[in-house]
Design a protein around this motif. Sequence first.
Motif, PDB file in Angstrom:
ATOM      1  N   GLY A  32      27.193  33.081  38.864  1.00 57.97           N
ATOM      2  CA  GLY A  32      28.406  32.489  38.331  1.00 57.97           C
ATOM      3  C   GLY A  32      29.371  33.540  37.825  1.00 57.97           C
ATOM      4  N   GLN A  33      30.319  33.091  37.011  1.00 61.94           N
ATOM      5  CA  GLN A  33      31.332  33.962  36.428  1.00 61.94           C
ATOM      6  C   GLN A  33      31.256  33.847  34.912  1.00 61.94           C
ATOM      7  N   TYR A  34      31.193  34.996  34.227  1.00 65.89           N
ATOM      8  CA  TYR A  34      31.142  34.987  32.765  1.00 65.89           C
ATOM      9  C   TYR A  34      32.511  35.381  32.221  1.00 65.89           C
ATOM     10  N   ALA A  35      33.081  34.515  31.373  1.00 61.04           N
ATOM     11  CA  ALA A  35      34.405  34.782  30.789  1.00 61.04           C
ATOM     12  C   ALA A  35      34.257  35.820  29.686  1.00 61.04           C
ATOM     13  N   PHE A  36      34.455  37.082  30.036  1.00 58.96           N
ATOM     14  CA  PHE A  36      34.200  38.187  29.114  1.00 58.96           C
ATOM     15  C   PHE A  36      35.369  38.377  28.156  1.00 58.96           C
ATOM     16  N   ASP A  39      39.216  37.590  28.513  1.00 54.72           N
ATOM     17  CA  ASP A  39      40.166  38.452  29.219  1.00 54.72           C
ATOM     18  C   ASP A  39      40.037  38.331  30.728  1.00 54.72           C
ATOM     19  N   ARG A  40      38.795  38.323  31.216  1.00 57.23           N
ATOM     20  CA  ARG A  40      38.583  38.233  32.661  1.00 57.23           C
ATOM     21  C   ARG A  40      37.176  37.733  32.928  1.00 57.23           C
ATOM     22  N   ALA A  41      36.949  37.319  34.166  1.00 63.79           N
ATOM     23  CA  ALA A  41      35.642  36.803  34.561  1.00 63.79           C
ATOM     24  C   ALA A  41      34.823  37.905  35.214  1.00 63.79           C
ATOM     25  N   GLU A  57      29.328  41.534  25.343  1.00 67.76           N
ATOM     26  CA  GLU A  57      30.520  40.927  24.753  1.00 67.76           C
ATOM     27  C   GLU A  57      30.467  40.974  23.230  1.00 67.76           C
ATOM     28  N   PHE A  58      29.295  40.766  22.667  1.00 67.59           N
ATOM     29  CA  PHE A  58      29.145  40.751  21.211  1.00 67.59           C
ATOM     30  C   PHE A  58      29.230  42.146  20.608  1.00 67.59           C
ATOM     31  N   VAL A  65      33.020  46.373  30.862  1.00 68.04           N
ATOM     32  CA  VAL A  65      31.872  46.260  31.765  1.00 68.04           C
ATOM     33  C   VAL A  65      32.405  46.070  33.182  1.00 68.04           C
ATOM     34  N   ILE A  66      31.999  46.941  34.100  1.00 64.89           N
ATOM     35  CA  ILE A  66      32.406  46.860  35.494  1.00 64.89           C
ATOM     36  C   ILE A  66      31.213  46.370  36.322  1.00 64.89           C
ATOM     37  N   PRO A  67      31.334  45.232  37.009  1.00 66.22           N
ATOM     38  CA  PRO A  67      30.229  44.751  37.843  1.00 66.22           C
ATOM     39  C   PRO A  67      30.187  45.463  39.192  1.00 66.22           C
ATOM     40  N   GLN A  68      28.987  45.664  39.717  1.00 64.62           N
ATOM     41  CA  GLN A  68      28.813  46.278  41.039  1.00 64.62           C
ATOM     42  C   GLN A  68      29.730  47.492  41.193  1.00 64.62           C
ATOM     43  N   PRO A  69      29.608  48.492  40.316  1.00 69.39           N
ATOM     44  CA  PRO A  69      30.646  49.512  40.161  1.00 69.39           C
ATOM     45  C   PRO A  69      30.704  50.597  41.229  1.00 69.39           C
ATOM     46  N   VAL A  70      29.558  50.988  41.780  1.00 69.43           N
ATOM     47  CA  VAL A  70      29.538  52.114  42.720  1.00 69.43           C
ATOM     48  C   VAL A  70      28.502  51.872  43.804  1.00 69.43           C
TER      49      VAL A  70
END
Length: 237
Positions: A32-36, A39-41, A57-58, A65-70
């Motif tokens: 899914g998508q987490y509303a961080f 600001d963004r999902a 987030e806490f 946090v960058i998903p699937q970054p490299v």
Amino acid sequence: MQSIKEPNSCDKFNSAPKQTRKINPTRRSVSGQYAFRGDRAIPFESTLERDFLVRCEFDLSVLDVIPQPVEVPFTDSNGGKYIYTPDFLVYYHLGTGSHVNYPKPLLIEVKPTEQWRSHWRKWLPKWKAALRYAKFQGWGFHIYDESRIRDISFKNIRFLDRYRRMNVDQEERDQLIICIQEMGSCSIEYLLARYFSGIYKDRGLALIWHLLSVRKLECDISIPLNVSTELWVPEHG
């Protein structure tokens, strides 16, 4: 290879990695998508990845946090050539640290304990490649399982979440924050005795949980929450 010339410099990163692989829905796990931070999902591929994002987030020290970054090339034990994409890259606020001793960004692989214990020999080549890649970039590399994600801190965060959308009295809210700022830190027990004695104790405690949940107050989230918990006002948030 992608690179960052000045990691975490002044809490900005102009050439930071971006998501390299699209995450598609799957029947094998919860995605899914987490509303961080509103600001963004940020996409996730499992409940464990989602819970990792809840922790990030806490944590006020987390900048982004960058998903699937490299994409990290590696050779497996049989000589096969593959590409490995770690789950997240976490950046941290510089805070009061120096540019010499800055908090290094972390390349993160989120993996359930049972899986990495069963397949660690097979996955070791790609993890070694990720460690080398991270060191070259000036980052760290860690594997996060349930023991690092779903611990006491996470239980406290989930407990506080139920108070996040609570309606509070603005005057009482400001009074508590100013009091703690002036003192530097104090216990929940002290605040309750000073401002919410008797029948008002439960209301005061709920207000404190709310202020912790929305990050207007800080505490050591890694130990159980109770009236002895010490509070302070965070430097940023």
